[in-house]
Design a protein around this motif. Structure first.
Motif, PDB file in Angstrom:
ATOM      1  N   ARG A 107      50.697  48.664  28.401  1.00 15.25           N
ATOM      2  CA  ARG A 107      51.704  48.958  27.261  1.00 15.25           C
ATOM      3  C   ARG A 107      52.748  47.688  26.944  1.00 15.25           C
ATOM      4  O   ARG A 107      53.065  47.341  28.144  1.00 15.25           O
ATOM      5  CB  ARG A 107      52.654  50.487  27.351  1.00 15.25           C
ATOM      6  N   ALA A 167      66.922  52.439  19.765  1.00 13.94           N
ATOM      7  CA  ALA A 167      66.173  53.513  19.074  1.00 13.94           C
ATOM      8  C   ALA A 167      65.844  53.279  17.676  1.00 13.94           C
ATOM      9  O   ALA A 167      64.852  53.321  17.295  1.00 13.94           O
ATOM     10  CB  ALA A 167      66.992  54.765  19.324  1.00 13.94           C
ATOM     11  N   ILE A 189      56.409  47.057  24.847  1.00 14.64           N
ATOM     12  CA  ILE A 189      57.269  47.472  23.961  1.00 14.64           C
ATOM     13  C   ILE A 189      58.077  46.051  23.435  1.00 14.64           C
ATOM     14  O   ILE A 189      58.709  45.392  24.474  1.00 14.64           O
ATOM     15  CB  ILE A 189      58.223  48.488  24.499  1.00 14.64           C
ATOM     16  N   LEU A 230      63.151  50.565  17.424  1.00 15.56           N
ATOM     17  CA  LEU A 230      61.889  51.250  17.872  1.00 15.56           C
ATOM     18  C   LEU A 230      61.494  52.201  16.626  1.00 15.56           C
ATOM     19  O   LEU A 230      60.407  52.711  16.808  1.00 15.56           O
ATOM     20  CB  LEU A 230      61.805  51.766  18.998  1.00 15.56           C
ATOM     21  N   GLY A 231      62.325  52.427  15.805  1.00 13.50           N
ATOM     22  CA  GLY A 231      61.963  53.329  14.569  1.00 13.50           C
ATOM     23  C   GLY A 231      61.847  54.601  15.073  1.00 13.50           C
ATOM     24  O   GLY A 231      61.381  55.556  14.551  1.00 13.50           O
ATOM     25  N   GLY A 232      62.706  54.914  16.280  1.00 15.44           N
ATOM     26  CA  GLY A 232      62.871  56.387  16.569  1.00 15.44           C
ATOM     27  C   GLY A 232      61.763  56.828  17.414  1.00 15.44           C
ATOM     28  O   GLY A 232      61.685  57.772  18.052  1.00 15.44           O
ATOM     29  N   ARG A 233      60.650  55.871  17.643  1.00 12.36           N
ATOM     30  CA  ARG A 233      59.414  56.086  18.483  1.00 12.36           C
ATOM     31  C   ARG A 233      59.658  55.900  19.607  1.00 12.36           C
ATOM     32  O   ARG A 233      59.343  54.574  20.422  1.00 12.36           O
ATOM     33  CB  ARG A 233      58.250  55.472  17.847  1.00 12.36           C
ATOM     34  N   LEU A 234      60.199  56.636  20.735  1.00 11.06           N
ATOM     35  CA  LEU A 234      60.368  56.388  22.030  1.00 11.06           C
ATOM     36  C   LEU A 234      59.023  56.925  22.878  1.00 11.06           C
ATOM     37  O   LEU A 234      58.508  57.769  22.311  1.00 11.06           O
ATOM     38  CB  LEU A 234      61.558  57.045  22.704  1.00 11.06           C
ATOM     39  N   PRO A 235      58.834  56.111  23.999  1.00 16.61           N
ATOM     40  CA  PRO A 235      57.563  56.619  24.485  1.00 16.61           C
ATOM     41  C   PRO A 235      57.718  58.072  25.417  1.00 16.61           C
ATOM     42  O   PRO A 235      58.632  58.402  25.692  1.00 16.61           O
ATOM     43  CB  PRO A 235      57.045  55.550  25.857  1.00 16.61           C
ATOM     44  N   ALA A 236      56.693  58.824  25.423  1.00 17.04           N
ATOM     45  CA  ALA A 236      56.602  59.985  26.086  1.00 17.04           C
ATOM     46  C   ALA A 236      56.887  59.880  27.564  1.00 17.04           C
ATOM     47  O   ALA A 236      57.553  60.871  28.231  1.00 17.04           O
ATOM     48  CB  ALA A 236      54.992  60.807  25.785  1.00 17.04           C
TER      49      ALA A 236
END
Length: 134
Positions: A2, A38, A4, A41-47
């Protein structure tokens, strides 16, 4: 593996600036930094956080700080990238953490800071988080 990547609108502060902030201002700035990351990242945080990471920070600013000031200045950034946790006694630690990386200790995280000179209108901080096998 991954990866980011995100860009912040201004350069990270240097260590001298962080050392002179009172704790309430610093907490407010960490919250704001978390919201900015946040949003970037477009509000897309990894699970799940990245267990072993290489964090590369490129600080673009008008002046180039000395290396120790630049490295010390990313402490709050690293705190926001790490995962919050609760101690066995129920105390919350790193409450500002977004959970992008597990921890910023040297066994789990390699950190590289580069400083580049740019024009005033182009100041920013570029952050790349890469998963490292191991």
């Amino acid at each position: 593996m991954r990866e980011i990547t995100f860009t912040l609108a201004r350069p990270t502060p240097v260590l001298n600036v962080l050392m002179r902030q009172n704790r309430w201002d610093r907490a407010r700035n960490k919250r704001a930094l978390g919201r900015e990351i946040a949003a970037a990242l477009g509000g897309r945080l990894p699970a799940q956080p990245i267990e072993r990471a290489r964090v590369t920070v490129t600080r673009c600013s008008v002046g180039v700080p000395d290396q120790d000031g630049a490295i010390g200045g990313i402490k709050d950034l690293l705190d926001v990238l790490t995962t919050p946790w609760v101690t066995p006694k129920g105390q919350r630690r790193n409450k500002f953490g977004l959970g992008l990386i597990r921890d910023d200790d040297p066994a789990r995280c390699e950190v590289a800071v580069r400083c580049e000179r740019c024009r005033s209108a182009e100041q920013r901080t570029e952050v790349t988080i890469e998963e490292v096998a191991g």
